[in-house]
Design a protein around this motif. Sequence first.
Motif, PDB file in Angstrom:
ATOM      1  N   CYS A  39       0.830  -1.211   0.000  1.00 59.02           N
ATOM      2  CA  CYS A  39       0.000   0.000   0.000  1.00 59.02           C
ATOM      3  C   CYS A  39       0.862   1.257   0.000  1.00 59.02           C
ATOM      4  O   CYS A  39       0.554   2.235  -0.695  1.00 59.02           O
ATOM      5  N   LEU A  40       1.942   1.235   0.768  1.00 58.17           N
ATOM      6  CA  LEU A  40       2.836   2.390   0.805  1.00 58.17           C
ATOM      7  C   LEU A  40       3.564   2.577  -0.525  1.00 58.17           C
ATOM      8  O   LEU A  40       3.888   3.704  -0.915  1.00 58.17           O
ATOM      9  N   ASN A  41       3.827   1.479  -1.231  1.00 64.42           N
ATOM     10  CA  ASN A  41       4.513   1.559  -2.532  1.00 64.42           C
ATOM     11  C   ASN A  41       3.587   1.961  -3.674  1.00 64.42           C
ATOM     12  O   ASN A  41       4.061   2.381  -4.732  1.00 64.42           O
ATOM     13  N   LEU A  42       2.289   1.822  -3.473  1.00 66.98           N
ATOM     14  CA  LEU A  42       1.347   1.935  -4.582  1.00 66.98           C
ATOM     15  C   LEU A  42       1.394   3.271  -5.330  1.00 66.98           C
ATOM     16  O   LEU A  42       1.320   3.275  -6.570  1.00 66.98           O
ATOM     17  N   PRO A  43       1.512   4.435  -4.673  1.00 66.76           N
ATOM     18  CA  PRO A  43       1.541   5.694  -5.445  1.00 66.76           C
ATOM     19  C   PRO A  43       2.665   5.741  -6.467  1.00 66.76           C
ATOM     20  O   PRO A  43       2.427   6.066  -7.641  1.00 66.76           O
ATOM     21  N   PHE A  44       3.898   5.424  -6.057  1.00 73.20           N
ATOM     22  CA  PHE A  44       5.006   5.443  -7.000  1.00 73.20           C
ATOM     23  C   PHE A  44       4.864   4.345  -8.050  1.00 73.20           C
ATOM     24  O   PHE A  44       5.219   4.525  -9.212  1.00 73.20           O
ATOM     25  N   THR A  45       4.340   3.195  -7.639  1.00 75.71           N
ATOM     26  CA  THR A  45       4.128   2.106  -8.585  1.00 75.71           C
ATOM     27  C   THR A  45       3.152   2.522  -9.676  1.00 75.71           C
ATOM     28  O   THR A  45       3.380   2.287 -10.869  1.00 75.71           O
ATOM     29  N   LEU A  46       2.056   3.145  -9.282  1.00 81.53           N
ATOM     30  CA  LEU A  46       1.073   3.608 -10.256  1.00 81.53           C
ATOM     31  C   LEU A  46       1.676   4.622 -11.214  1.00 81.53           C
ATOM     32  O   LEU A  46       1.474   4.545 -12.433  1.00 81.53           O
ATOM     33  N   LEU A  47       2.404   5.588 -10.672  1.00 85.29           N
ATOM     34  CA  LEU A  47       2.969   6.644 -11.510  1.00 85.29           C
ATOM     35  C   LEU A  47       3.975   6.084 -12.503  1.00 85.29           C
ATOM     36  O   LEU A  47       3.948   6.415 -13.692  1.00 85.29           O
ATOM     37  N   LEU A  48       4.869   5.225 -12.039  1.00 85.41           N
ATOM     38  CA  LEU A  48       5.897   4.678 -12.924  1.00 85.41           C
ATOM     39  C   LEU A  48       5.295   3.767 -13.992  1.00 85.41           C
ATOM     40  O   LEU A  48       5.612   3.892 -15.185  1.00 85.41           O
ATOM     41  N   LEU A  49       4.418   2.851 -13.580  1.00 80.03           N
ATOM     42  CA  LEU A  49       3.862   1.919 -14.550  1.00 80.03           C
ATOM     43  C   LEU A  49       2.937   2.615 -15.543  1.00 80.03           C
ATOM     44  O   LEU A  49       2.892   2.243 -16.723  1.00 80.03           O
ATOM     45  N   LYS A  50       2.197   3.620 -15.111  1.00 80.16           N
ATOM     46  CA  LYS A  50       1.362   4.372 -16.047  1.00 80.16           C
ATOM     47  C   LYS A  50       2.222   5.005 -17.134  1.00 80.16           C
ATOM     48  O   LYS A  50       1.885   4.979 -18.323  1.00 80.16           O
ATOM     49  N   ASN A  51       3.360   5.582 -16.732  1.00 81.91           N
ATOM     50  CA  ASN A  51       4.240   6.208 -17.715  1.00 81.91           C
ATOM     51  C   ASN A  51       4.819   5.188 -18.688  1.00 81.91           C
ATOM     52  O   ASN A  51       4.981   5.479 -19.876  1.00 81.91           O
ATOM     53  N   PHE A  52       5.113   3.995 -18.211  1.00 84.67           N
ATOM     54  CA  PHE A  52       5.617   2.960 -19.110  1.00 84.67           C
ATOM     55  C   PHE A  52       4.512   2.459 -20.037  1.00 84.67           C
ATOM     56  O   PHE A  52       4.754   2.214 -21.223  1.00 84.67           O
ATOM     57  N   PHE A  53       3.303   2.287 -19.522  1.00 79.87           N
ATOM     58  CA  PHE A  53       2.194   1.853 -20.370  1.00 79.87           C
ATOM     59  C   PHE A  53       1.861   2.907 -21.428  1.00 79.87           C
ATOM     60  O   PHE A  53       1.399   2.564 -22.519  1.00 79.87           O
ATOM     61  N   ASP A  54       2.083   4.186 -21.094  1.00 82.70           N
ATOM     62  CA  ASP A  54       1.837   5.245 -22.068  1.00 82.70           C
ATOM     63  C   ASP A  54       2.749   5.130 -23.289  1.00 82.70           C
ATOM     64  O   ASP A  54       2.400   5.631 -24.369  1.00 82.70           O
ATOM     65  N   THR A  55       3.912   4.499 -23.129  1.00 85.56           N
ATOM     66  CA  THR A  55       4.846   4.385 -24.249  1.00 85.56           C
ATOM     67  C   THR A  55       4.489   3.242 -25.200  1.00 85.56           C
ATOM     68  O   THR A  55       5.085   3.152 -26.275  1.00 85.56           O
TER      69      THR A  55
END
Length: 270
Positions: free
Chosen positions: A140-156
């Motif tokens: 749960c504590l990791n989730l914000p950064f995980t969401l941000l990083l993976l969203k940016n990778f999926f955008d590519t």
Amino acid sequence: MERTTLSRPMAIALAFMAVIWVSPFAWLFSNAFDTAATGRLVWPQSFGIDNFIGAIGGDAGRMFLNSLLIAAGTATISVVVGAAAAYPLSRLRMPGKNALLWTLVLLRMLPSVGVLVPLYFAAQRSGLLNQFGVMLALSCLNLPFTLLLLKNFFDTVPIELEEAAYVDGASLWQIVTGIVLPMSRAGLAVVWFFSFTGAWNEFLLPLIFSRVEAGFPMSVGLYGAFGRMGAIDYGFLAAFSIIYAAPAVGVYFLLRRNMNTGFAGVGVKG
């Protein structure tokens, strides 16, 4: 291309910095392999692996397995949940999507101690004061950064590839597992590595949640190694520290190819 030579003051400064950087590692290895370690940075008088045998036996071996379970479990949960949530954020047009992501990131800037009390009571009422509770809390504590990083990778990942697969009759599950995730493996590796190392080094949550020595990881055991039997056993402490650091280094080398690509591709989009 002209070869540049270092000036003497610069060479001396670099050599001085190298000595400072190497000294802790030299102390660590010299005391770990010295069967009569005294805590001083000296050449070992007698080499042996007795300290390592003591560091991996008994409670230390159990703590090593606990650390592996907590770190690998946290990393896997973070990647699975993060990927499942980041893909819709990447593909769906939602009002306030970026504001929501950055709000979560800003909330994560709070130290974990600041949310320790509500996490503890939530875990207590849910019966999760155990290793699985530690994994869920860290995820749960990791989730914000995980969401941000993976969203940016999926955008590519080009949306045209997904549309072509959909026209050919592929389901959403087939598109995600066959196209999106393989093309984002570098980002998944980065997230898994950071989640693994963060959980491996976590001290406070396992100490509070586990509550019994049988559930303690190596991060807690390393703290206890400073005062074994009322005195510091420098040989045991040094060997324990090397074993404690080895998995994170090993995971990096296993994932280094994807990690290098992932670090190069990390970017924050507005």
